[in-house]
Design a protein around this motif. Structure first.
Motif, mmCIF file in Angstrom:
data_model
loop_
_atom_site.group_PDB
_atom_site.id
_atom_site.type_symbol
_atom_site.label_atom_id
_atom_site.label_comp_id
_atom_site.label_asym_id
_atom_site.label_seq_id
_atom_site.Cartn_x
_atom_site.Cartn_y
_atom_site.Cartn_z
ATOM 1 N N PRO A 1 50.619 82.893 59.758
ATOM 2 C CA PRO A 1 49.475 83.461 60.475
ATOM 3 C C PRO A 1 48.306 83.764 59.519
ATOM 4 C CG PRO A 1 51.511 84.696 60.941
ATOM 5 C CD PRO A 1 51.774 83.821 59.770
ATOM 6 N N LEU A 2 47.086 83.577 60.032
ATOM 7 C CA LEU A 2 45.885 83.839 59.254
ATOM 8 C C LEU A 2 45.131 85.034 59.832
ATOM 9 C CD1 LEU A 2 44.425 80.241 58.686
ATOM 10 C CD2 LEU A 2 45.966 81.531 57.206
ATOM 11 N N THR A 3 44.425 85.750 58.951
ATOM 12 C CA THR A 3 43.580 86.864 59.381
ATOM 13 C C THR A 3 42.231 86.318 59.859
ATOM 14 O OG1 THR A 3 42.575 87.165 57.206
ATOM 15 C CG2 THR A 3 44.661 88.319 57.627
ATOM 16 N N SER A 4 41.465 87.156 60.521
ATOM 17 C CA SER A 4 40.129 86.732 60.964
ATOM 18 C C SER A 4 39.250 86.399 59.772
ATOM 19 C CB SER A 4 39.479 87.823 61.819
ATOM 20 O OG SER A 4 39.322 89.018 61.076
ATOM 21 N N GLU A 5 39.438 87.141 58.690
ATOM 22 C CA GLU A 5 38.658 86.884 57.480
ATOM 23 C C GLU A 5 38.981 85.506 56.908
ATOM 24 O OE1 GLU A 5 37.702 89.078 53.185
ATOM 25 O OE2 GLU A 5 39.050 90.001 54.633
ATOM 26 N N GLU A 6 40.253 85.151 56.898
ATOM 27 C CA GLU A 6 40.650 83.830 56.406
ATOM 28 C C GLU A 6 40.146 82.729 57.332
ATOM 29 O OE1 GLU A 6 44.812 85.013 54.141
ATOM 30 O OE2 GLU A 6 44.794 84.797 56.319
ATOM 31 N N LEU A 7 40.219 82.967 58.631
ATOM 32 C CA LEU A 7 39.731 81.973 59.598
ATOM 33 C C LEU A 7 38.234 81.723 59.428
ATOM 34 C CD1 LEU A 7 41.666 83.234 62.745
ATOM 35 C CD2 LEU A 7 41.981 81.018 61.640
ATOM 36 N N SER A 8 37.497 82.768 59.064
ATOM 37 C CA SER A 8 36.041 82.654 58.912
ATOM 38 C C SER A 8 35.630 81.728 57.771
ATOM 39 C CB SER A 8 35.422 84.042 58.696
ATOM 40 O OG SER A 8 35.608 84.860 59.830
ATOM 41 N N ASN A 9 36.564 81.384 56.904
ATOM 42 C CA ASN A 9 36.253 80.453 55.813
ATOM 43 C C ASN A 9 36.176 79.007 56.280
ATOM 44 O OD1 ASN A 9 36.228 82.457 53.789
ATOM 45 N ND2 ASN A 9 38.468 82.384 53.601
ATOM 46 N N TYR A 10 36.568 78.767 57.538
ATOM 47 C CA TYR A 10 36.640 77.391 58.038
ATOM 48 C C TYR A 10 35.684 77.164 59.205
ATOM 49 C CZ TYR A 10 41.004 77.739 55.420
ATOM 50 O OH TYR A 10 41.938 77.954 54.438
ATOM 51 N N GLU A 11 35.427 75.887 59.467
ATOM 52 C CA GLU A 11 34.656 75.493 60.642
ATOM 53 C C GLU A 11 35.617 75.317 61.818
ATOM 54 O OE1 GLU A 11 31.337 75.170 60.726
ATOM 55 O OE2 GLU A 11 31.195 75.722 58.606
ATOM 56 N N PHE A 12 35.147 75.609 63.010
ATOM 57 C CA PHE A 12 35.940 75.455 64.229
ATOM 58 C C PHE A 12 35.434 74.223 64.956
ATOM 59 C CE2 PHE A 12 37.420 76.847 68.522
ATOM 60 C CZ PHE A 12 38.712 77.240 68.199
ATOM 61 N N HIS A 13 36.276 73.217 65.105
ATOM 62 C CA HIS A 13 35.820 71.940 65.676
ATOM 63 C C HIS A 13 35.272 72.154 67.090
ATOM 64 C CE1 HIS A 13 35.692 67.754 66.878
ATOM 65 N NE2 HIS A 13 35.919 67.413 65.611
ATOM 66 N N PRO A 14 34.107 71.576 67.409
ATOM 67 C CA PRO A 14 33.487 71.797 68.729
ATOM 68 C C PRO A 14 34.316 71.268 69.896
ATOM 69 C CG PRO A 14 32.285 70.119 67.479
ATOM 70 C CD PRO A 14 33.226 70.767 66.531
ATOM 71 N N ASP A 15 35.234 70.339 69.622
ATOM 72 C CA ASP A 15 36.065 69.808 70.711
ATOM 73 C C ASP A 15 37.183 70.761 71.120
ATOM 74 O OD1 ASP A 15 34.555 67.534 70.895
ATOM 75 O OD2 ASP A 15 35.930 66.268 69.740
ATOM 76 N N LEU A 16 37.322 71.877 70.411
ATOM 77 C CA LEU A 16 38.279 72.909 70.823
ATOM 78 C C LEU A 16 37.601 73.801 71.862
ATOM 79 C CD1 LEU A 16 39.771 73.792 67.310
ATOM 80 C CD2 LEU A 16 40.888 72.477 69.139
#
Length: 215
Positions: free
Chosen positions: A24-39
């Protein structure tokens, strides 16, 4: 109940390149990545990313992602059931729901969903939970996949089986409203019998309430 989360990862080789399955990742860790627009199956990509990050911050919340380089190409969420759903009726600390699983079209066919579930279950603490997934055919991407309702359900069941979830009977009105809908369940090895019995009452809540009223 203290919700312990232990990070695990694996690399999945695909035709489009390697995917890192991790969490599992934290919100802070998730913020380091881009979220694909097709999601965008549930809401527009940016709003869904915010929702995913908020779940990561819940005490019990778990986010496992499939990452292609710096872009999140898929994810699965685990959290307590929505307060408006029957599954929160008894406020069971050891009951969590596989709330959403989504993979971009570019990586469909690579069994990314199954690998997301397998990595989630690598955490031994998952044996302390009853895990459910409520499957409704109107949430399925029948148009995008070109599958019939029944073929989609077969694929969905196979994917859920990778995480140890199996179909279980229930009298929940929404689930019984269509024969393709189903409740998927995994009961961890460390779940006490008292929680299993409480969950059985929850699965057949209408029957339980009718018996109580009839006394």
């Amino acid at each position: 109940m203290k919700h312990v989360k232990t990070y695990h990862s694996k690399v999945l080789d695909t035709e489009k390149g390697p995917l890192v399955i991790e969490g599992p990742l934290t919100s802070e860790e998730l913020s380091n990545y881009e979220f694909h627009p097709d999601l965008n199956a549930f809401r527009p990509g940016p709003k869904q990313f915010e929702a995913v990050k908020s779940i990561a911050d819940f005490e019990e919340g778990r986010i496992i992602i499939a990452r292609h380089e710096n872009t999140i190409a898929g994810y699965v969420t685990y959290l307590h059931p929505d307060p408006l759903e029957r599954w929160s009726e008894f406020q069971m600390e050891d009951l969590i729901e596989l709330g959403a699983i989504e993979v971009i079209p570019d990586f469909r066919g690579a069994r990314v969903g199954s690998h997301l579930l397998r990595v989630a279950m690598m955490d031994e603490f998952m044996e302390n939970y009853i895990i459910i997934s409520t499957e409704y055919y109107w949430h399925w991407d029948l148009k995008g996949t070109g599958l019939s309702i029944w073929n989609y359900r077969k694929v969905m069941e196979k994917m859920m089986a990778a995480g140890g979830l199996k179909p279980a009977p229930t009298d929940d009105p929404e689930i019984v409203s269509h024969p393709a809908n189903c409740l998927m369940v995994r009961i961890g090895e460390n779940v006490p019998q008292s929680s299993v019995e409480k969950f059985d009452r929850l699965r057949f809540l209408n029957r339980h309430q009718q018996r109580t009223q009839g006394r």
